[in-house]
Design an enzyme around this catalytic site. Structure first.
Site, mmCIF file in Angstrom:
data_model
loop_
_atom_site.group_PDB
_atom_site.id
_atom_site.type_symbol
_atom_site.label_atom_id
_atom_site.label_comp_id
_atom_site.label_asym_id
_atom_site.label_seq_id
_atom_site.Cartn_x
_atom_site.Cartn_y
_atom_site.Cartn_z
ATOM 1 N N PHE A 174 -0.900 16.506 3.420
ATOM 2 C CA PHE A 174 -1.310 15.805 2.209
ATOM 3 C C PHE A 174 -0.099 15.658 1.302
ATOM 4 O O PHE A 174 0.516 16.639 0.894
ATOM 5 C CB PHE A 174 -2.443 16.531 1.491
ATOM 6 N N ASP A 215 -3.888 5.999 5.938
ATOM 7 C CA ASP A 215 -4.404 7.251 6.490
ATOM 8 C C ASP A 215 -5.484 6.911 7.518
ATOM 9 O O ASP A 215 -5.196 6.730 8.694
ATOM 10 C CB ASP A 215 -4.911 8.121 5.333
ATOM 11 N N ARG A 232 1.334 11.967 -9.580
ATOM 12 C CA ARG A 232 1.841 10.640 -9.205
ATOM 13 C C ARG A 232 3.257 10.427 -9.717
ATOM 14 O O ARG A 232 3.996 9.615 -9.179
ATOM 15 C CB ARG A 232 0.963 9.530 -9.826
ATOM 16 N N GLU A 237 0.849 -1.189 0.000
ATOM 17 C CA GLU A 237 0.000 0.000 0.000
ATOM 18 C C GLU A 237 0.883 1.236 0.000
ATOM 19 O O GLU A 237 1.970 1.231 0.582
ATOM 20 C CB GLU A 237 -0.900 -0.074 1.253
ATOM 21 N N ASP A 238 0.431 2.292 -0.643
ATOM 22 C CA ASP A 238 1.232 3.519 -0.655
ATOM 23 C C ASP A 238 1.230 4.207 0.699
ATOM 24 O O ASP A 238 2.266 4.500 1.263
ATOM 25 C CB ASP A 238 0.767 4.480 -1.764
HETATM 26 P P1 IMP Z 1 -7.322 5.252 4.026
HETATM 27 O O1 IMP Z 1 -8.305 4.234 3.519
HETATM 28 O O2 IMP Z 1 -7.992 6.459 4.628
HETATM 29 O O3 IMP Z 1 -6.243 4.667 4.928
HETATM 30 O O4 IMP Z 1 -6.619 5.881 2.777
HETATM 31 C C1 IMP Z 1 -5.778 5.157 1.996
HETATM 32 C C2 IMP Z 1 -5.641 5.749 0.623
HETATM 33 O O5 IMP Z 1 -5.951 7.139 0.604
HETATM 34 C C3 IMP Z 1 -4.225 5.639 0.166
HETATM 35 O O6 IMP Z 1 -4.011 4.422 -0.498
HETATM 36 C C4 IMP Z 1 -4.096 6.826 -0.752
HETATM 37 O O7 IMP Z 1 -4.502 6.480 -2.053
HETATM 38 C C5 IMP Z 1 -5.049 7.843 -0.198
HETATM 39 N N1 IMP Z 1 -4.322 8.839 0.635
HETATM 40 C C6 IMP Z 1 -4.292 8.932 1.975
HETATM 41 N N2 IMP Z 1 -3.522 9.954 2.394
HETATM 42 C C7 IMP Z 1 -3.021 10.513 1.261
HETATM 43 C C8 IMP Z 1 -2.109 11.620 1.015
HETATM 44 O O8 IMP Z 1 -1.575 12.293 1.902
HETATM 45 N N3 IMP Z 1 -1.841 11.868 -0.293
HETATM 46 C C9 IMP Z 1 -2.374 11.149 -1.322
HETATM 47 N N4 IMP Z 1 -3.203 10.114 -1.132
HETATM 48 C C10 IMP Z 1 -3.536 9.808 0.146
HETATM 49 MG MG MG Z 2 -4.660 4.588 -2.890
#
Ligand code: IMP
Ligand code: MG
Length: 182
Positions: free
Chosen positions: A161, A113, A174, A109-110
């Site tokens: 962000f 959050d 990206r 996973e990147d």
């Molecule tokens: P989560 O489901 O809230 O944990 O979010 C995960 C996904 O949200 C990541 O795989 C990203 O694609 C996107 N995301 C969360 N934070 C960021 C950020 O700071 N920049 C860009 N994408 C983000």
């Molecule tokens: Mg993502």
């Protein structure tokens, strides 16, 4: 090596600051790949599953440093709309084709959050009977506790962000070779 942002890549937008430069990312990804190499053996039939789209650059760099036989597959889940705040909704748009049963699976996973994406997806993958299921996240914002927490984390991310190295803002940026905050 310092990274000088190329104005032509930014299309008129301005970055707040470069948070992780190319060289720092490269060194960290190499270390993660070494740890993954040590954690498994050829008998584990390692399967690396990248969550698209954000993980594509990280995954490409990571797998090229893992010194084991492995397969690569992808999974597409969308949790964010066009904005910068998690909507809490997760849609599965593409499922891995590879067999998971009996294999060591590492989900890449990147950035973690809110954890919504992983909380939805990991149980789906666990239900397919992998030998083991671990998570490798390049960045973790530590906003929430995950159960389980990723076994491998590249960087503890600031509460900003971030864009670049796969991370997007409205599908753009990206392709930046470094990670910056907007
Ligand atoms: P989560 O489901 O809230 O944990 O979010 C995960 C996904 O949200 C990541 O795989 C990203 O694609 C996107 N995301 C969360 N934070 C960021 C950020 O700071 N920049 C860009 N994408 C983000
Ligand atoms: Mg993502």
């Amino acid at each position: 090596m310092t990274t000088v942002p190329s104005p032509a890549q930014l299309g008129g937008r301005s970055l707040e600051r470069v948070v992780y430069a190319e060289e720092e990312i490269r060194r960290r990804v190499e270390a993660l790949a070494r740890e993954i190499t040590e954690a498994y053996g050829p008998e584990d039939e390692l399967l690396v599953v990248g969550l698209l789209k954000g993980s594509f650059i990280f995954l490409a760099d990571l797998v090229r440093r893992i010194e084991l036989p492995l397969k690569v597959d992808f999974l597409v889940a969308a949790s964010y709309g066009a904005g910068m705040v998690s909507s809490g909704e997760v849609r599965l748009l593409y499922d891995p084709e590879a067999r998971l049963t009996g294999r060591a699976v590492v989900v890449v996973e990147d950035i973690v959050d809110s954890g919504t994406t992983l909380n939805r997806i990991l149980p789906l993958l666990a239900a397919r009977g992998p030998k083991s299921l671990e998570l490798c996240a390049l960045l973790h914002k530590r906003r929430v506790r995950l159960d389980p927490e990723p076994r491998w984390v590249g960087f503890e991310a600031p509460a900003e962000f971030l864009v670049g190295y796969g991370l997007d803002h409205r599908e753009e940026l990206r392709h930046l070779p470094y990670i910056a905050s907007l």
